[in-house]
Design a protein around this motif. Structure first.
Motif, PDB file in Angstrom:
ATOM      1  N   TYR A   2      -2.170   6.637  -3.034  1.00  0.00           N
ATOM      2  CA  TYR A   2      -0.833   6.098  -3.245  1.00  0.00           C
ATOM      3  C   TYR A   2       0.213   7.118  -2.794  1.00  0.00           C
ATOM      4  O   TYR A   2      -0.096   8.305  -2.623  1.00  0.00           O
ATOM      5  CB  TYR A   2      -0.654   5.711  -4.716  1.00  0.00           C
ATOM      6  CG  TYR A   2      -1.670   4.670  -5.122  1.00  0.00           C
ATOM      7  CD1 TYR A   2      -1.577   3.367  -4.621  1.00  0.00           C
ATOM      8  CD2 TYR A   2      -2.748   5.000  -5.940  1.00  0.00           C
ATOM      9  CE1 TYR A   2      -2.527   2.416  -4.945  1.00  0.00           C
ATOM     10  CE2 TYR A   2      -3.695   4.055  -6.272  1.00  0.00           C
ATOM     11  CZ  TYR A   2      -3.593   2.762  -5.771  1.00  0.00           C
ATOM     12  OH  TYR A   2      -4.532   1.828  -6.092  1.00  0.00           O
ATOM     13  N   LEU A   3       1.449   6.634  -2.658  1.00  0.00           N
ATOM     14  CA  LEU A   3       2.524   7.457  -2.097  1.00  0.00           C
ATOM     15  C   LEU A   3       2.713   8.790  -2.843  1.00  0.00           C
ATOM     16  O   LEU A   3       2.821   9.852  -2.227  1.00  0.00           O
ATOM     17  CB  LEU A   3       3.814   6.628  -2.137  1.00  0.00           C
ATOM     18  CG  LEU A   3       4.933   7.031  -1.216  1.00  0.00           C
ATOM     19  CD1 LEU A   3       4.462   7.103   0.220  1.00  0.00           C
ATOM     20  CD2 LEU A   3       6.069   6.014  -1.325  1.00  0.00           C
ATOM     21  N   TYR A   4       2.733   8.741  -4.173  1.00  0.00           N
ATOM     22  CA  TYR A   4       2.974   9.996  -4.917  1.00  0.00           C
ATOM     23  C   TYR A   4       1.813  10.972  -4.746  1.00  0.00           C
ATOM     24  O   TYR A   4       2.000  12.192  -4.841  1.00  0.00           O
ATOM     25  CB  TYR A   4       3.239   9.724  -6.416  1.00  0.00           C
ATOM     26  CG  TYR A   4       2.017   9.406  -7.231  1.00  0.00           C
ATOM     27  CD1 TYR A   4       1.576   8.097  -7.371  1.00  0.00           C
ATOM     28  CD2 TYR A   4       1.265  10.425  -7.844  1.00  0.00           C
ATOM     29  CE1 TYR A   4       0.440   7.802  -8.115  1.00  0.00           C
ATOM     30  CE2 TYR A   4       0.144  10.133  -8.592  1.00  0.00           C
ATOM     31  CZ  TYR A   4      -0.277   8.822  -8.718  1.00  0.00           C
ATOM     32  OH  TYR A   4      -1.402   8.534  -9.437  1.00  0.00           O
ATOM     33  N   GLN A   5       0.608  10.444  -4.458  1.00  0.00           N
ATOM     34  CA  GLN A   5      -0.557  11.319  -4.277  1.00  0.00           C
ATOM     35  C   GLN A   5      -0.537  11.944  -2.886  1.00  0.00           C
ATOM     36  O   GLN A   5      -0.864  13.111  -2.715  1.00  0.00           O
ATOM     37  CB  GLN A   5      -1.844  10.520  -4.464  1.00  0.00           C
ATOM     38  CG  GLN A   5      -2.015  10.027  -5.883  1.00  0.00           C
ATOM     39  CD  GLN A   5      -3.138   9.015  -6.049  1.00  0.00           C
ATOM     40  OE1 GLN A   5      -3.391   8.198  -5.163  1.00  0.00           O
ATOM     41  NE2 GLN A   5      -3.784   9.048  -7.207  1.00  0.00           N
ATOM     42  N   ARG A   6      -0.113  11.121  -1.900  1.00  0.00           N
ATOM     43  CA  ARG A   6      -0.097  11.594  -0.518  1.00  0.00           C
ATOM     44  C   ARG A   6       1.045  12.575  -0.287  1.00  0.00           C
ATOM     45  O   ARG A   6       0.867  13.641   0.267  1.00  0.00           O
ATOM     46  CB  ARG A   6       0.086  10.375   0.391  1.00  0.00           C
ATOM     47  CG  ARG A   6      -0.715  10.415   1.647  1.00  0.00           C
ATOM     48  CD  ARG A   6      -0.694   9.123   2.430  1.00  0.00           C
ATOM     49  NE  ARG A   6       0.574   8.455   2.505  1.00  0.00           N
ATOM     50  CZ  ARG A   6       0.791   7.212   2.054  1.00  0.00           C
ATOM     51  NH1 ARG A   6      -0.176   6.521   1.502  1.00  0.00           N
ATOM     52  NH2 ARG A   6       1.975   6.657   2.177  1.00  0.00           N
ATOM     53  N   ALA A  65       6.874   7.644 -10.359  1.00  0.00           N
ATOM     54  CA  ALA A  65       5.880   8.048  -9.359  1.00  0.00           C
ATOM     55  C   ALA A  65       5.717   6.867  -8.405  1.00  0.00           C
ATOM     56  O   ALA A  65       5.242   5.793  -8.816  1.00  0.00           O
ATOM     57  CB  ALA A  65       4.550   8.370 -10.035  1.00  0.00           C
ATOM     58  N   PRO A  66       6.121   7.006  -7.127  1.00  0.00           N
ATOM     59  CA  PRO A  66       6.047   5.873  -6.191  1.00  0.00           C
ATOM     60  C   PRO A  66       4.603   5.565  -5.773  1.00  0.00           C
ATOM     61  O   PRO A  66       3.844   6.475  -5.440  1.00  0.00           O
ATOM     62  CB  PRO A  66       6.872   6.335  -4.995  1.00  0.00           C
ATOM     63  CG  PRO A  66       6.852   7.815  -5.056  1.00  0.00           C
ATOM     64  CD  PRO A  66       6.704   8.208  -6.498  1.00  0.00           C
ATOM     65  N   LEU A  67       4.268   4.281  -5.797  1.00  0.00           N
ATOM     66  CA  LEU A  67       2.926   3.862  -5.376  1.00  0.00           C
ATOM     67  C   LEU A  67       2.929   3.440  -3.913  1.00  0.00           C
ATOM     68  O   LEU A  67       2.038   3.774  -3.146  1.00  0.00           O
ATOM     69  CB  LEU A  67       2.462   2.670  -6.215  1.00  0.00           C
ATOM     70  CG  LEU A  67       2.249   2.893  -7.706  1.00  0.00           C
ATOM     71  CD1 LEU A  67       1.887   1.587  -8.375  1.00  0.00           C
ATOM     72  CD2 LEU A  67       1.154   3.931  -7.927  1.00  0.00           C
ATOM     73  N   LEU A  68       3.973   2.677  -3.570  1.00  0.00           N
ATOM     74  CA  LEU A  68       3.975   1.991  -2.276  1.00  0.00           C
ATOM     75  C   LEU A  68       5.411   1.728  -1.844  1.00  0.00           C
ATOM     76  O   LEU A  68       6.271   1.470  -2.690  1.00  0.00           O
ATOM     77  CB  LEU A  68       3.304   0.631  -2.519  1.00  0.00           C
ATOM     78  CG  LEU A  68       2.564  -0.062  -1.415  1.00  0.00           C
ATOM     79  CD1 LEU A  68       1.385   0.795  -0.977  1.00  0.00           C
ATOM     80  CD2 LEU A  68       2.043  -1.429  -1.930  1.00  0.00           C
ATOM     81  N   LYS A  69       5.646   1.806  -0.524  1.00  0.00           N
ATOM     82  CA  LYS A  69       6.964   1.477   0.026  1.00  0.00           C
ATOM     83  C   LYS A  69       6.744   0.389   1.060  1.00  0.00           C
ATOM     84  O   LYS A  69       5.806   0.489   1.851  1.00  0.00           O
ATOM     85  CB  LYS A  69       7.510   2.729   0.708  1.00  0.00           C
ATOM     86  CG  LYS A  69       8.974   2.916   0.522  1.00  0.00           C
ATOM     87  CD  LYS A  69       9.384   4.263   1.055  1.00  0.00           C
ATOM     88  CE  LYS A  69      10.871   4.354   0.848  1.00  0.00           C
ATOM     89  NZ  LYS A  69      11.376   5.642   0.838  1.00  0.00           N
ATOM     90  N   LEU A  83      -0.459  -7.012  -4.135  1.00  0.00           N
ATOM     91  CA  LEU A  83      -1.908  -7.256  -4.124  1.00  0.00           C
ATOM     92  C   LEU A  83      -2.699  -6.133  -3.436  1.00  0.00           C
ATOM     93  O   LEU A  83      -3.915  -6.057  -3.559  1.00  0.00           O
ATOM     94  CB  LEU A  83      -2.212  -8.592  -3.436  1.00  0.00           C
ATOM     95  CG  LEU A  83      -1.732  -9.850  -4.166  1.00  0.00           C
ATOM     96  CD1 LEU A  83      -2.135 -11.101  -3.398  1.00  0.00           C
ATOM     97  CD2 LEU A  83      -2.280  -9.932  -5.583  1.00  0.00           C
ATOM     98  N   LYS A  84      -1.985  -5.235  -2.707  1.00  0.00           N
ATOM     99  CA  LYS A  84      -2.692  -4.141  -2.012  1.00  0.00           C
ATOM    100  C   LYS A  84      -3.125  -3.043  -2.976  1.00  0.00           C
ATOM    101  O   LYS A  84      -3.936  -2.181  -2.644  1.00  0.00           O
ATOM    102  CB  LYS A  84      -1.762  -3.510  -0.957  1.00  0.00           C
ATOM    103  CG  LYS A  84      -1.558  -4.367   0.267  1.00  0.00           C
ATOM    104  CD  LYS A  84      -0.677  -3.639   1.252  1.00  0.00           C
ATOM    105  CE  LYS A  84      -0.335  -4.547   2.426  1.00  0.00           C
ATOM    106  NZ  LYS A  84       0.826  -4.041   3.181  1.00  0.00           N
ATOM    107  N   ILE A  85      -2.516  -3.032  -4.156  1.00  0.00           N
ATOM    108  CA  ILE A  85      -2.819  -1.949  -5.114  1.00  0.00           C
ATOM    109  C   ILE A  85      -4.046  -2.282  -5.938  1.00  0.00           C
ATOM    110  O   ILE A  85      -4.240  -3.424  -6.359  1.00  0.00           O
ATOM    111  CB  ILE A  85      -1.578  -1.691  -6.010  1.00  0.00           C
ATOM    112  CG1 ILE A  85      -0.512  -1.047  -5.137  1.00  0.00           C
ATOM    113  CG2 ILE A  85      -1.912  -0.808  -7.197  1.00  0.00           C
ATOM    114  CD1 ILE A  85       0.823  -0.980  -5.726  1.00  0.00           C
ATOM    115  N   LYS A  86      -4.866  -1.274  -6.157  1.00  0.00           N
ATOM    116  CA  LYS A  86      -6.048  -1.459  -6.991  1.00  0.00           C
ATOM    117  C   LYS A  86      -5.599  -1.235  -8.433  1.00  0.00           C
ATOM    118  O   LYS A  86      -5.557  -0.105  -8.925  1.00  0.00           O
ATOM    119  CB  LYS A  86      -7.110  -0.418  -6.573  1.00  0.00           C
ATOM    120  CG  LYS A  86      -8.487  -0.948  -6.669  1.00  0.00           C
ATOM    121  CD  LYS A  86      -9.506  -0.035  -6.012  1.00  0.00           C
ATOM    122  CE  LYS A  86     -10.870  -0.566  -6.354  1.00  0.00           C
ATOM    123  NZ  LYS A  86     -11.571   0.038  -7.404  1.00  0.00           N
TER     124      LYS A  86
END
Ligand SMILES: C[S@@+](CC[C@H](N)C(=O)[O-])C[C@H]1O[C@@H](n2cnc3c(N)ncnc32)[C@H](O)[C@@H]1O
Length: 378
Positions: A2-6, A65-69, A83-86
């Motif tokens: 996810y974005l915050y991890q990357r 914490a951002p997951l996705l943009k 739906l892309k998020i697990k």
């Protein structure tokens, strides 16, 4: 990933007037500031620092914490990206969740609608996969999400704070016009208060200035009484590691002399509330509290932080102006050598003090366009 991890990027939401102190907190925790926005600060760090900041910050409202943009012009855009998020990475079927939205300059205009699209996506994700879905609980969810859409670009965030961080947990009973905990901390911080000086709040109400002063003086983490945060749901979270980290931070709590921090209020009910609120904090019983009209205080020398009745909510303006005038006389005659910070919910009251402020600072509290006034009494 996810974005915050990357990217190791996070967002600290805060009251605009508190941005500078928030930046200091973020940097003191070992994180790096990336940029400012109207609503807060973007910064970068390892995820463990997010646990620490949530537990110790006195000024931040929430940390995302951002997951996705993704591009988001309509419901379909939101739905397909959700739906892309697990989601099993963050929430179990028996957990509850809530979604909040905010929108700036975008085709989707309604933030509730954007939040609803995210909620539908999550519900369908679980229903399609497991035949069951987690329930929504707006008041006390296990996981809280935020969707922020700016110029048709959405960021889907985990709210790692879960609930606003100004809610320390000691204000079980509030008085009529309380000041928010983070704002009281901000005012005390203008004086770099650390407990060496005596501190008094002669209009203490439910005890917000006193609670914050105690926490600063004794190094009590702002989250000491809170039970859960949103970061508990991040895959990086480990209960064992968290308990170790928390006990290291709690190990820095120090004692205070009885009476170093003092509060009084004319209302017996307010003092009962303050007594009950403050006794929940470590060292809280060492705050001296009394039912008293400030006019009956014999003398005081030290730091005074207070917010007298505003005139808007508690009584009419003339009555508030008379109280402020008498308070100014009290400061002049009985508090020589003191530094005073007064939060006034109505700036028209400033001149009633009858003393020259060294500064006046705009600060909003609960919709009031108030001012912090600093006065040195020579
Ligand atoms: C705006 S409230 C303070 C709220 C407080 N900061 C809090 O967070 O709960 C003002 C307080 O002043 C008290 N008050 C009004 N007149 C007073 C007086 N003459 N002497 C002492 N306290 C007074 C009221 O009872 C009220 O609790």
């Amino acid at each position: 990933m996810y974005l915050y991890q990357r990217e190791k990027t996070f967002f600290a939401k805060c009251t605009p007037e508190l941005k500078n102190v928030v930046k200091n907190e973020i940097e003191s925790c070992g994180c790096k500031i990336l940029k400012d926005s109207f609503r807060g600060i973007y910064f970068t760090c390892d995820v463990e620092k997010i646990f620490i900041l949530n537990y110790t910050s006195r000024f931040i409202t929430r940390i995302y914490a951002p997951l996705l943009k993704f591009d988001a012009k309509n419901k379909k855009d939101i739905y397909k990206n959700v739906l892309k998020i697990k989601w099993e990475n963050f929430i179990k079927i028996n957990d509850t969740f809530s979604v909040r939205g905010s929108i700036v300059n975008s085709e989707i205009k309604n933030s509730h609608y954007a939040a609803l699209c995210v909620k539908d996506g999550i519900a369908d994700y679980f229903r399609n996969k497991y035949g069951k879905r987690p329930d929504v609980d707006k008041k006390n969810p296990d996981l809280s999400l935020n969707v922020f859409i700016e110029k048709n670009v959405a960021t889907l965030n985990i709210d790692t704070s879960l609930d606003s961080l100004h809610k320390r947990g000691y204000k079980k009973h509030t008085s009529k016009a309380p000041i928010q905990e983070n704002l009281a901390a901000f005012i005390l911080n203008l004086h770099s208060y650390n407990g060496t000086e005596k501190m008094l709040d002669p209009f203490c109400g439910s005890g917000t200035f006193l609670g914050e002063a105690l926490m600063m003086a004794c190094n009590i983490p702002s989250g000491f009484l809170r039970k859960k945060w949103g970061f508990f749901k991040l895959p990086e979270f480990s209960q064992k590691k968290w308990e170790k980290l928390k006990s290291q931070i709690d190990g820095e709590i120090r004692e205070i002399e009885y009476g170093k921090i003092e509060g009084s209020d004319i209302s017996k009910e307010a003092i009962e509330k303050a007594t009950s609120n403050l006794s929940q904090l470590p060292e809280g019983k060492k705050i001296k509290l009394s039912v008293k009209d400030f006019r009956d205080i014999k003398s005081f020398k030290g730091l005074i932080c207070t917010n007298p009745p505003y005139g808007i909510r508690l009584s009419n303006f003339e009555k508030a102006a008379k109280t402020i005038k008498d308070f100014g006389d009290f400061l002049k005659n009985k508090c020589k050598g003191s530094t005073v910070y007064i939060y006034l919910g109505d700036r028209k009251l400033i001149k009633s003090i009858g003393l020259k402020p060294s500064f006046k600072l705009p600060l909003k509290n609960g919709g009031l366009d108030g001012r912090v006034v600093k006065i040195e009494i020579y």
